[in-house]
Design a protein around this motif. Sequence first.
Motif, PDB file in Angstrom:
ATOM      1  N   ILE A  65     -48.304 -29.754   0.793  1.00  0.00           N
ATOM      2  CA  ILE A  65     -48.935 -29.201  -0.388  1.00  0.00           C
ATOM      3  C   ILE A  65     -48.069 -27.804  -0.790  1.00  0.00           C
ATOM      4  CG2 ILE A  65     -50.831 -28.737  -1.838  1.00  0.00           C
ATOM      5  CD1 ILE A  65     -52.334 -30.646  -0.040  1.00  0.00           C
ATOM      6  N   LEU A  66     -47.322 -27.742  -1.698  1.00  0.00           N
ATOM      7  CA  LEU A  66     -46.813 -26.563  -2.113  1.00  0.00           C
ATOM      8  C   LEU A  66     -47.378 -25.972  -3.466  1.00  0.00           C
ATOM      9  CD1 LEU A  66     -43.055 -27.392  -1.509  1.00  0.00           C
ATOM     10  CD2 LEU A  66     -44.598 -26.206   0.071  1.00  0.00           C
ATOM     11  N   LEU A  67     -48.203 -24.796  -3.038  1.00  0.00           N
ATOM     12  CA  LEU A  67     -48.755 -24.393  -4.482  1.00  0.00           C
ATOM     13  C   LEU A  67     -47.816 -23.440  -5.216  1.00  0.00           C
ATOM     14  CD1 LEU A  67     -52.304 -23.585  -2.652  1.00  0.00           C
ATOM     15  CD2 LEU A  67     -51.620 -25.475  -4.130  1.00  0.00           C
ATOM     16  N   LEU A  81     -44.839 -36.261   4.802  1.00  0.00           N
ATOM     17  CA  LEU A  81     -43.876 -36.342   5.801  1.00  0.00           C
ATOM     18  C   LEU A  81     -44.016 -37.350   6.963  1.00  0.00           C
ATOM     19  CD1 LEU A  81     -45.044 -32.453   6.717  1.00  0.00           C
ATOM     20  CD2 LEU A  81     -43.268 -33.294   4.998  1.00  0.00           C
ATOM     21  N   THR A  82     -44.971 -38.107   6.798  1.00  0.00           N
ATOM     22  CA  THR A  82     -44.933 -39.431   7.909  1.00  0.00           C
ATOM     23  C   THR A  82     -44.472 -40.676   7.192  1.00  0.00           C
ATOM     24  OG1 THR A  82     -47.007 -38.212   8.721  1.00  0.00           O
ATOM     25  CG2 THR A  82     -46.638 -40.573   9.428  1.00  0.00           C
ATOM     26  N   GLU A  88     -41.631 -42.102  -0.296  1.00  0.00           N
ATOM     27  CA  GLU A  88     -40.319 -41.598   0.459  1.00  0.00           C
ATOM     28  C   GLU A  88     -40.731 -40.284   1.130  1.00  0.00           C
ATOM     29  OE1 GLU A  88     -36.785 -40.992  -1.658  1.00  0.00           O
ATOM     30  OE2 GLU A  88     -37.253 -42.945  -3.127  1.00  0.00           O
ATOM     31  N   THR A  89     -40.266 -39.946   2.295  1.00  0.00           N
ATOM     32  CA  THR A  89     -40.652 -38.838   3.027  1.00  0.00           C
ATOM     33  C   THR A  89     -39.862 -37.563   2.548  1.00  0.00           C
ATOM     34  OG1 THR A  89     -38.938 -39.474   4.689  1.00  0.00           O
ATOM     35  CG2 THR A  89     -41.285 -40.264   5.004  1.00  0.00           C
ATOM     36  N   ASN A  90     -40.375 -36.374   2.771  1.00  0.00           N
ATOM     37  CA  ASN A  90     -39.796 -35.126   2.274  1.00  0.00           C
ATOM     38  C   ASN A  90     -39.405 -35.228   1.006  1.00  0.00           C
ATOM     39  OD1 ASN A  90     -40.069 -33.786   5.036  1.00  0.00           O
ATOM     40  ND2 ASN A  90     -38.593 -35.358   5.866  1.00  0.00           N
ATOM     41  N   LYS A  91     -39.973 -35.555  -0.065  1.00  0.00           N
ATOM     42  CA  LYS A  91     -39.439 -35.694  -1.295  1.00  0.00           C
ATOM     43  C   LYS A  91     -40.665 -35.762  -2.100  1.00  0.00           C
ATOM     44  CE  LYS A  91     -36.933 -38.444  -4.892  1.00  0.00           C
ATOM     45  NZ  LYS A  91     -36.146 -39.615  -4.958  1.00  0.00           N
ATOM     46  N   LYS A  92     -40.700 -34.871  -3.242  1.00  0.00           N
ATOM     47  CA  LYS A  92     -41.994 -34.797  -4.281  1.00  0.00           C
ATOM     48  C   LYS A  92     -42.058 -35.948  -4.973  1.00  0.00           C
ATOM     49  CE  LYS A  92     -40.774 -29.605  -4.902  1.00  0.00           C
ATOM     50  NZ  LYS A  92     -40.619 -28.719  -6.049  1.00  0.00           N
ATOM     51  N   GLY A 134     -40.417 -41.340  -6.059  1.00  0.00           N
ATOM     52  CA  GLY A 134     -40.796 -41.125  -4.716  1.00  0.00           C
ATOM     53  C   GLY A 134     -41.531 -42.483  -4.359  1.00  0.00           C
ATOM     54  N   ALA A 135     -41.907 -43.490  -4.977  1.00  0.00           N
ATOM     55  CA  ALA A 135     -42.602 -44.525  -4.584  1.00  0.00           C
ATOM     56  C   ALA A 135     -41.717 -45.495  -4.003  1.00  0.00           C
ATOM     57  CB  ALA A 135     -43.381 -45.324  -5.635  1.00  0.00           C
ATOM     58  N   LEU A 136     -42.402 -46.473  -3.092  1.00  0.00           N
ATOM     59  CA  LEU A 136     -41.504 -47.397  -2.077  1.00  0.00           C
ATOM     60  C   LEU A 136     -42.406 -48.590  -2.125  1.00  0.00           C
ATOM     61  CD1 LEU A 136     -40.156 -45.506   0.980  1.00  0.00           C
ATOM     62  CD2 LEU A 136     -39.178 -46.151  -1.028  1.00  0.00           C
ATOM     63  N   ASP A 137     -41.940 -49.723  -1.972  1.00  0.00           N
ATOM     64  CA  ASP A 137     -42.580 -51.017  -1.947  1.00  0.00           C
ATOM     65  C   ASP A 137     -42.138 -51.930  -0.526  1.00  0.00           C
ATOM     66  OD1 ASP A 137     -44.053 -53.330  -2.450  1.00  0.00           O
ATOM     67  OD2 ASP A 137     -43.051 -54.018  -4.190  1.00  0.00           O
TER      68      ASP A 137
END
Length: 294
Positions: A65-67, A81-82, A88-92, A134-137
């Motif tokens: 979480i980036l504030l 991250l997991t 998707e990992t490491n993507k906003k 960033g969504a996956l299926d």
Amino acid sequence: MATLRAHNKKSSAVKRIMQEAKELAEDPCTDYTAAPLEDDIFEWGATIRGAPGTDFEGGLYRVRILLPAEYPFKAPDLMILTPNGRFETNKKICIDGLTSFHAGSWQPAWGVRTAIVGLMSFWQSKGEAMQAIGALDYPTEERKRLAKLSRSWKCPNSGLTNLEILPDVPPSSVNATASSSSSQPSNDAIPPLAPEPAPPASLEPPLPPSSAPPTVLPSADISLLSPPTSLTSIQPIPPPEVEPQEPIVVAPPAVERPPLPTVAISQPPAPLWFDACFGVVLLAVGILLARRLV
């Protein structure tokens, strides 16, 4: 808890972040945990639990979480991250109203807890709702496999696994809570009322029966209660005669008017030279008349 060594303690954003960190530490939840990093309070690490009854049941997933510096007036950014098969990992990622992709819908009254709860709710969406940045299926089998592997996934900042950060809730504590609530007597059950004790017997001996004759009260004279005369024989009293009186006319008081002021008009006297000239003219006329007569 994070320190304030490199941050301005008077900043409203720093005060708000430290307040939220304190509330999350004092009121933990079994479904997620979150705390700021030790060296940067504007970056948080959170671990959430997969919802039961879904493809992610039993999984533990680390969230970054980036504030922003303008927090809480601007929305944060979330990154998974997991590996999970949902994002998707490491993507906003994009969540309506809760991330910087929709900053106009963010409310300053919301916080980190609101963002985490919204992410967990959006995690279970299906169909068109899950189609976002960033969504996956992934297939169900792959998501379940990643859910099992996520428990041993290590955080790069702390070096701890997700299971060490967010341990499983022992079922004994849940059963103990349920049994303690069931063992307590219900407030609806009303115990039977105890029978009322019989009144104590009187200690005074009973009075012996009296042998004296009963006293006979004199009968009241009913004739005294009856009215002396009947109501029909009462004649009404005529009202007194009132002589008509003449109306009294009150004359208005006389108003004395002040006399009008008189203005005396005086004529100025004739000048002396006018009299002398008039006399000379008369004398000349008289002389002319006398000559004609002669």
